[in-house]
Design a protein around this motif. Structure first.
Motif, PDB file in Angstrom:
ATOM      1  N   LYS A  95       0.845  -1.192   0.000  1.00  0.00           N
ATOM      2  CA  LYS A  95       0.000   0.000   0.000  1.00  0.00           C
ATOM      3  C   LYS A  95       0.881   1.243   0.000  1.00  0.00           C
ATOM      4  CE  LYS A  95      -3.936  -2.077   2.263  1.00  0.00           C
ATOM      5  NZ  LYS A  95      -4.803  -2.088   3.443  1.00  0.00           N
ATOM      6  N   LYS A  96       0.543   2.197  -0.854  1.00  0.00           N
ATOM      7  CA  LYS A  96       1.357   3.416  -1.000  1.00  0.00           C
ATOM      8  C   LYS A  96       1.520   4.178   0.298  1.00  0.00           C
ATOM      9  CE  LYS A  96       0.428   3.980  -5.832  1.00  0.00           C
ATOM     10  NZ  LYS A  96       0.881   4.733  -6.930  1.00  0.00           N
ATOM     11  N   GLU A  97       0.471   4.177   1.121  1.00  0.00           N
ATOM     12  CA  GLU A  97       0.539   4.945   2.368  1.00  0.00           C
ATOM     13  C   GLU A  97       1.563   4.393   3.363  1.00  0.00           C
ATOM     14  OE1 GLU A  97      -3.288   2.408   2.607  1.00  0.00           O
ATOM     15  OE2 GLU A  97      -2.349   3.661   1.105  1.00  0.00           O
ATOM     16  N   LEU A  98       2.078   3.187   3.119  1.00  0.00           N
ATOM     17  CA  LEU A  98       3.116   2.630   3.991  1.00  0.00           C
ATOM     18  C   LEU A  98       4.505   3.165   3.654  1.00  0.00           C
ATOM     19  CD1 LEU A  98       1.913  -1.069   4.321  1.00  0.00           C
ATOM     20  CD2 LEU A  98       1.597   0.828   5.919  1.00  0.00           C
ATOM     21  N   ASN A  99       4.613   3.853   2.517  1.00  0.00           N
ATOM     22  CA  ASN A  99       5.848   4.544   2.118  1.00  0.00           C
ATOM     23  C   ASN A  99       7.082   3.655   2.035  1.00  0.00           C
ATOM     24  OD1 ASN A  99       4.559   7.116   1.911  1.00  0.00           O
ATOM     25  ND2 ASN A  99       4.623   7.249   4.139  1.00  0.00           N
ATOM     26  N   LEU A 100       6.910   2.422   1.617  1.00  0.00           N
ATOM     27  CA  LEU A 100       8.067   1.547   1.421  1.00  0.00           C
ATOM     28  C   LEU A 100       8.708   1.884   0.082  1.00  0.00           C
ATOM     29  CD1 LEU A 100       9.867  -0.870   2.163  1.00  0.00           C
ATOM     30  CD2 LEU A 100       8.224  -2.324   0.955  1.00  0.00           C
ATOM     31  N   VAL A 101       9.999   2.108   0.095  1.00  0.00           N
ATOM     32  CA  VAL A 101      10.739   2.378  -1.138  1.00  0.00           C
ATOM     33  C   VAL A 101      11.896   1.399  -1.232  1.00  0.00           C
ATOM     34  CG1 VAL A 101      12.079   4.057  -2.442  1.00  0.00           C
ATOM     35  CG2 VAL A 101      10.113   4.822  -1.091  1.00  0.00           C
ATOM     36  N   LEU A 102      11.866   0.569  -2.257  1.00  0.00           N
ATOM     37  CA  LEU A 102      12.952  -0.365  -2.546  1.00  0.00           C
ATOM     38  C   LEU A 102      13.448  -0.092  -3.950  1.00  0.00           C
ATOM     39  CD1 LEU A 102      11.300  -3.657  -1.221  1.00  0.00           C
ATOM     40  CD2 LEU A 102      13.188  -2.416  -0.159  1.00  0.00           C
ATOM     41  N   ASN A 103      14.708  -0.340  -4.175  1.00  0.00           N
ATOM     42  CA  ASN A 103      15.298  -0.167  -5.499  1.00  0.00           C
ATOM     43  C   ASN A 103      15.898  -1.490  -5.962  1.00  0.00           C
ATOM     44  OD1 ASN A 103      14.924   2.764  -5.809  1.00  0.00           O
ATOM     45  ND2 ASN A 103      16.237   2.838  -4.009  1.00  0.00           N
ATOM     46  N   ALA A 104      16.125  -1.589  -7.263  1.00  0.00           N
ATOM     47  CA  ALA A 104      16.739  -2.793  -7.815  1.00  0.00           C
ATOM     48  C   ALA A 104      18.027  -3.095  -7.064  1.00  0.00           C
ATOM     49  CB  ALA A 104      17.000  -2.625  -9.298  1.00  0.00           C
ATOM     50  N   SER A 105      18.216  -4.335  -6.726  1.00  0.00           N
ATOM     51  CA  SER A 105      19.364  -4.906  -5.999  1.00  0.00           C
ATOM     52  C   SER A 105      19.269  -4.744  -4.478  1.00  0.00           C
ATOM     53  CB  SER A 105      20.710  -4.402  -6.525  1.00  0.00           C
ATOM     54  OG  SER A 105      20.982  -3.103  -6.070  1.00  0.00           O
ATOM     55  N   ASP A 106      18.271  -4.029  -3.956  1.00  0.00           N
ATOM     56  CA  ASP A 106      18.077  -3.983  -2.509  1.00  0.00           C
ATOM     57  C   ASP A 106      17.702  -5.376  -2.012  1.00  0.00           C
ATOM     58  OD1 ASP A 106      18.558  -1.279  -2.421  1.00  0.00           O
ATOM     59  OD2 ASP A 106      16.464  -0.690  -2.097  1.00  0.00           O
ATOM     60  N   THR A 107      17.985  -5.646  -0.762  1.00  0.00           N
ATOM     61  CA  THR A 107      17.595  -6.922  -0.171  1.00  0.00           C
ATOM     62  C   THR A 107      16.541  -6.693   0.907  1.00  0.00           C
ATOM     63  OG1 THR A 107      19.358  -6.873   1.456  1.00  0.00           O
ATOM     64  CG2 THR A 107      19.831  -7.998  -0.619  1.00  0.00           C
ATOM     65  N   CYS A 108      15.747  -7.727   1.141  1.00  0.00           N
ATOM     66  CA  CYS A 108      14.718  -7.692   2.168  1.00  0.00           C
ATOM     67  C   CYS A 108      14.443  -9.134   2.580  1.00  0.00           C
ATOM     68  CB  CYS A 108      13.448  -7.012   1.660  1.00  0.00           C
ATOM     69  SG  CYS A 108      12.703  -7.791   0.207  1.00  0.00           S
ATOM     70  N   MET A 109      13.622  -9.299   3.566  1.00  0.00           N
ATOM     71  CA  MET A 109      13.198 -10.626   3.986  1.00  0.00           C
ATOM     72  C   MET A 109      11.714 -10.758   3.649  1.00  0.00           C
ATOM     73  SD  MET A 109      16.004 -11.833   5.067  1.00  0.00           S
ATOM     74  CE  MET A 109      15.560 -13.379   5.844  1.00  0.00           C
ATOM     75  N   VAL A 110      11.357 -11.855   3.002  1.00  0.00           N
ATOM     76  CA  VAL A 110       9.967 -12.130   2.654  1.00  0.00           C
ATOM     77  C   VAL A 110       9.442 -13.176   3.621  1.00  0.00           C
ATOM     78  CG1 VAL A 110       8.427 -13.089   0.900  1.00  0.00           C
ATOM     79  CG2 VAL A 110      10.259 -11.533   0.221  1.00  0.00           C
ATOM     80  N   ASN A 111       8.342 -12.854   4.283  1.00  0.00           N
ATOM     81  CA  ASN A 111       7.702 -13.754   5.246  1.00  0.00           C
ATOM     82  C   ASN A 111       6.428 -14.301   4.614  1.00  0.00           C
ATOM     83  OD1 ASN A 111       9.561 -12.814   7.417  1.00  0.00           O
ATOM     84  ND2 ASN A 111       8.471 -10.905   7.025  1.00  0.00           N
ATOM     85  N   LEU A 112       6.342 -15.615   4.483  1.00  0.00           N
ATOM     86  CA  LEU A 112       5.188 -16.267   3.887  1.00  0.00           C
ATOM     87  C   LEU A 112       4.485 -17.103   4.941  1.00  0.00           C
ATOM     88  CD1 LEU A 112       6.923 -17.526   0.620  1.00  0.00           C
ATOM     89  CD2 LEU A 112       5.478 -15.493   0.875  1.00  0.00           C
ATOM     90  N   SER A 113       3.145 -17.014   4.972  1.00  0.00           N
ATOM     91  CA  SER A 113       2.358 -17.808   5.916  1.00  0.00           C
ATOM     92  C   SER A 113       1.217 -18.473   5.166  1.00  0.00           C
ATOM     93  CB  SER A 113       1.777 -16.927   7.019  1.00  0.00           C
ATOM     94  OG  SER A 113       2.819 -16.350   7.767  1.00  0.00           O
ATOM     95  N   PHE A 114       1.064 -19.761   5.416  1.00  0.00           N
ATOM     96  CA  PHE A 114      -0.026 -20.515   4.817  1.00  0.00           C
ATOM     97  C   PHE A 114      -0.470 -21.557   5.844  1.00  0.00           C
ATOM     98  CE2 PHE A 114      -1.625 -24.099   2.242  1.00  0.00           C
ATOM     99  CZ  PHE A 114      -2.681 -23.449   1.631  1.00  0.00           C
TER     100      PHE A 114
END
Length: 179
Positions: A95-114
């Motif tokens: 969501k845009k209002e969360l103001n997350l900005v990532l650029n190509a080659s940035d790293t992050c952690m993806v959390n998946l729940s099922f």
């Protein structure tokens, strides 16, 4: 009505439904509603991509029922909407209002729940578009070979089996209607 014949296969589009028939047998092979055609298009695109750009089949939003995800960046967790998922990466929107900005080659952690299972994977941003971010899972590749973590493979395969079972039921229903 639109019609296309490829070899022994007849494709007909009428009433927002693509029907695939075998000409020599005169019988219906499959019937696909218009709102499912994008999934078919994307699947075919993954098979034909030049240069191995897509290395694994992607499951699209319609097949991800029950999956929730978030992205952790510098200690902050952002809920995301997953548009597609594969054993090598995913495409998501924040969501845009969360103001997350990532650029190509940035790293992050993806959390998946099922269901009751949770898993976290390191991800690298490959593309940023108005539709969101595409990230890859570096741990899914060993050199140029795909070798994803077992838990990720199990998750993707579970979602794929559920989606294919749903499509199979829809196709059977469509065939029963036409008979």
């Amino acid at each position: 009505m639109s019609e296309l014949i490829i070899g022994n296969t007849q494709l007909t589009f009428v009433n927002n439904q693509l029907t695939i028939s075998a000409l020599d047998q005169g019988k219906l092979v499959a019937s696909i509603p218009a709102d499912e055609l994008l999934i078919l298009h994307n699947f075919i695109g993954t098979l034909l991509s030049p240069g191995g750009q897509r290395q694994a089949f992607r499951l699209h939003r319609e097949s991800l029922e029950g999956l929730s995800a978030s992205v952790s960046v510098k200690g902050t967790q952002y809920p995301v909407t997953v548009h597609d998922l594969s054993i090598t990466g995913l495409h998501f929107q924040v969501k845009k209002e969360l103001n997350l900005v990532l650029n190509a080659s940035d790293t992050c952690m993806v959390n998946l729940s099922f269901k009751k299972e949770h898993q976290t994977h390191r991800a690298e941003v490959r593309r940023k578009t108005e539709a969101g971010y595409t990230v890859s899972f570096p741990n899914s590749l060993k050199g140029k070979e795909i070798d994803p973590p077992r838990e990720l493979t199990n998750l993707v395969m579970t979602l794929q089996r559920r989606w294919l079972a749903k499509l199979s039921k829809l196709a059977q229903f469509s065939q029963d209607e036409l008979a």
